[in-house]
Design an enzyme around this catalytic site. Structure first.
Site, PDB file in Angstrom:
ATOM      1  N   HIS A   1       0.333   0.487 -13.497  1.00 26.26           N
ATOM      2  CA  HIS A   1       1.035  -0.758 -13.816  1.00 26.26           C
ATOM      3  C   HIS A   1       2.536  -0.463 -13.902  1.00 26.26           C
ATOM      4  O   HIS A   1       2.927   0.519 -14.550  1.00 26.26           O
ATOM      5  CB  HIS A   1       0.511  -1.310 -15.150  1.00 26.26           C
ATOM      6  CG  HIS A   1       1.074  -2.651 -15.471  1.00 26.26           C
ATOM      7  ND1 HIS A   1       0.551  -3.824 -14.948  1.00 26.26           N
ATOM      8  CD2 HIS A   1       2.139  -3.008 -16.231  1.00 26.26           C
ATOM      9  CE1 HIS A   1       1.274  -4.847 -15.391  1.00 26.26           C
ATOM     10  NE2 HIS A   1       2.234  -4.384 -16.158  1.00 26.26           N
TER      11      HIS A   1
ATOM     12  N   GLU B   1       6.057   6.030  -9.465  1.00 26.26           N
ATOM     13  CA  GLU B   1       4.624   5.863  -9.173  1.00 26.26           C
ATOM     14  C   GLU B   1       4.170   6.861  -8.116  1.00 26.26           C
ATOM     15  O   GLU B   1       3.131   7.513  -8.257  1.00 26.26           O
ATOM     16  CB  GLU B   1       4.348   4.436  -8.688  1.00 26.26           C
ATOM     17  CG  GLU B   1       4.598   3.393  -9.746  1.00 26.26           C
ATOM     18  CD  GLU B   1       4.198   1.994  -9.310  1.00 26.26           C
ATOM     19  OE1 GLU B   1       3.780   1.238 -10.174  1.00 26.26           O
ATOM     20  OE2 GLU B   1       4.307   1.659  -8.112  1.00 26.26           O
TER      21      GLU B   1
ATOM     22  N   ASP C   1      -4.990  -4.705 -18.404  1.00 24.51           N
ATOM     23  CA  ASP C   1      -3.906  -3.791 -18.788  1.00 24.51           C
ATOM     24  C   ASP C   1      -4.051  -3.211 -20.196  1.00 24.51           C
ATOM     25  O   ASP C   1      -3.051  -2.864 -20.827  1.00 24.51           O
ATOM     26  CB  ASP C   1      -2.536  -4.494 -18.675  1.00 24.51           C
ATOM     27  CG  ASP C   1      -2.253  -4.953 -17.262  1.00 24.51           C
ATOM     28  OD1 ASP C   1      -2.736  -4.305 -16.313  1.00 24.51           O
ATOM     29  OD2 ASP C   1      -1.542  -5.968 -17.105  1.00 24.51           O
TER      30      ASP C   1
ATOM     31  N   LEU D   1      -5.061  -7.062  -7.953  1.00 23.68           N
ATOM     32  CA  LEU D   1      -4.745  -7.979  -9.043  1.00 23.68           C
ATOM     33  C   LEU D   1      -5.954  -8.634  -9.707  1.00 23.68           C
ATOM     34  O   LEU D   1      -5.828  -9.190 -10.796  1.00 23.68           O
ATOM     35  CB  LEU D   1      -3.790  -9.081  -8.546  1.00 23.68           C
ATOM     36  CG  LEU D   1      -2.427  -8.576  -8.055  1.00 23.68           C
ATOM     37  CD1 LEU D   1      -1.551  -9.745  -7.625  1.00 23.68           C
ATOM     38  CD2 LEU D   1      -1.722  -7.783  -9.139  1.00 23.68           C
TER      39      LEU D   1
ATOM     40  N   GLY E   1       0.783  -1.238   0.000  1.00 27.16           N
ATOM     41  CA  GLY E   1       0.000   0.000   0.000  1.00 27.16           C
ATOM     42  C   GLY E   1       0.808   1.278   0.000  1.00 27.16           C
ATOM     43  O   GLY E   1       0.311   2.312   0.442  1.00 27.16           O
TER      44      GLY E   1
ATOM     45  N   ASN F   1       1.565   3.081  -2.555  1.00 25.05           N
ATOM     46  CA  ASN F   1       0.865   4.036  -3.435  1.00 25.05           C
ATOM     47  C   ASN F   1      -0.386   4.570  -2.751  1.00 25.05           C
ATOM     48  O   ASN F   1      -0.666   5.767  -2.797  1.00 25.05           O
ATOM     49  CB  ASN F   1       0.500   3.387  -4.770  1.00 25.05           C
ATOM     50  CG  ASN F   1       1.675   3.345  -5.722  1.00 25.05           C
ATOM     51  OD1 ASN F   1       2.028   4.353  -6.320  1.00 25.05           O
ATOM     52  ND2 ASN F   1       2.300   2.184  -5.823  1.00 25.05           N
TER      53      ASN F   1
ATOM     54  N   ASN G   1      -5.931   2.488 -13.217  1.00 28.26           N
ATOM     55  CA  ASN G   1      -4.991   1.532 -12.648  1.00 28.26           C
ATOM     56  C   ASN G   1      -3.571   2.027 -12.900  1.00 28.26           C
ATOM     57  O   ASN G   1      -3.330   2.781 -13.833  1.00 28.26           O
ATOM     58  CB  ASN G   1      -5.181   0.173 -13.350  1.00 28.26           C
ATOM     59  CG  ASN G   1      -4.228  -0.889 -12.837  1.00 28.26           C
ATOM     60  OD1 ASN G   1      -4.060  -1.069 -11.618  1.00 28.26           O
ATOM     61  ND2 ASN G   1      -3.582  -1.605 -13.743  1.00 28.26           N
TER      62      ASN G   1
HETATM   63  C1  GRF Z   1       2.651  -1.012  -7.806  1.00 24.73           C
HETATM   64  O1  GRF Z   1       3.917  -1.272  -8.320  1.00 24.73           O
HETATM   65  C2  GRF Z   1       1.641  -0.877  -8.911  1.00 24.73           C
HETATM   66  O2  GRF Z   1       2.196  -0.486 -10.126  1.00 24.73           O
HETATM   67  C3  GRF Z   1       1.076  -2.263  -9.055  1.00 24.73           C
HETATM   68  O3  GRF Z   1       1.059  -2.768  -7.754  1.00 24.73           O
HETATM   69  C4  GRF Z   1       2.117  -2.188  -7.004  1.00 24.73           C
HETATM   70  C5  GRF Z   1       1.555  -1.761  -5.683  1.00 24.73           C
HETATM   71  O4  GRF Z   1       2.579  -1.354  -4.817  1.00 24.73           O
HETATM   72  N1  GRF Z   1      -0.206  -2.253  -9.699  1.00 24.73           N
HETATM   73  P1  GRF Z   1       2.263  -0.747  -3.402  1.00 24.73           P
HETATM   74  O5  GRF Z   1       1.465  -1.763  -2.613  1.00 24.73           O
HETATM   75  O6  GRF Z   1       1.476   0.493  -3.628  1.00 24.73           O
HETATM   76  O7  GRF Z   1       3.601  -0.474  -2.804  1.00 24.73           O
END
Ligand code: GRF
Length: 192
Positions: free
Chosen positions: A106, A176, A147, A87, A14, A16, A104
């Site tokens: 990626h 990100e 995707d 996922l 988490g 992000n 999303n």
């Molecule tokens: C990220 O790398 C994102 O691109 C992918 O899942 C990952 C999540 O990472 N969809 P985090 O849990 O936010 O660290």
């Protein structure tokens, strides 16, 4: 001022989600009102709880083949969905209910290294094994195919000489964390 209620779907550590929550904590226009996860022990739930954001643990059958929790999302007046490490394939019922309102992130330059099974370290290792000279991130709308929705942003990083999957993952995460909240803000404002 019209507020857009947003739900984050995430099932990993988490990082992000944490950045997004922090970015919008004082926003007058975007409110993170729910954190949805399919893993009852995921780190992201702790982040949500620490930020007093309600959480919902979803069950596979209902999400994929049932109503996708749509009535619950509607009940909370959620207008926008953000996938940040989620996922499962998003079911048709949600895509139809939120057209161009699900995005999303990626960790590759799609269409390269996308599709089923392409996530996390699998991607970064494949990028290194294939001796790519660059990788990056793609932020995109979600459609019926994994995707494949319309791209909103791609940002790249160079692959250095002694790059490992781990060091690349670190660089990608930084990218990100910088871009995702800003793109969410831009898209939400644009599609209001
Ligand atoms: C990220 O790398 C994102 O691109 C992918 O899942 C990952 C999540 O990472 N969809 P985090 O849990 O936010 O660290």
């Amino acid at each position: 001022m019209i507020v857009t209620n947003v739900a984050i779907f995430a099932s990993g550590t988490g990082t992000n989600a944490a950045k997004i929550i922090d970015y919008f904590k004082d926003s007058n226009t975007i409110k993170i009102v729910l954190l949805v996860s399919n893993k009852a022990d995921s780190g992201v739930l702790t982040i949500a709880k620490n930020n007093l954001i309600p959480t919902l643990i979803i069950e596979k059958e209902n999400f994929l083949n049932g109503d996708g929790y749509l009535p619950f999302l509607k009940h909370l007046h959620i207008h926008f969905l953000v996938l940040a490490g989620f996922l499962w394939k998003v079911p048709q019922i949600l895509i139809q209910a939120y057209p161009k309102k699900i995005i999303n992130i990626h960790p590759s330059l799609l269409p390269k290294y996308g599709g089923k099974g392409m996530y996390g370290a699998n991607i970064h290792q494949a990028v290194i094994d294939n001796k790519e000279i660059k990788s990056g991130i793609t932020i995109h709308f979600v459609n019926e195919e994994f995707d494949e929705g319309e791209h909103l942003l791609q940002a790249t990083v160079e692959i250095e000489k002694n790059e490992t999957a781990e060091s690349l993952a670190h660089k990608i995460h930084r990218l990100e964390h910088f871009h995702f909240s800003r793109i969410i803000e831009w898209v939400v404002c644009k599609t209001k």
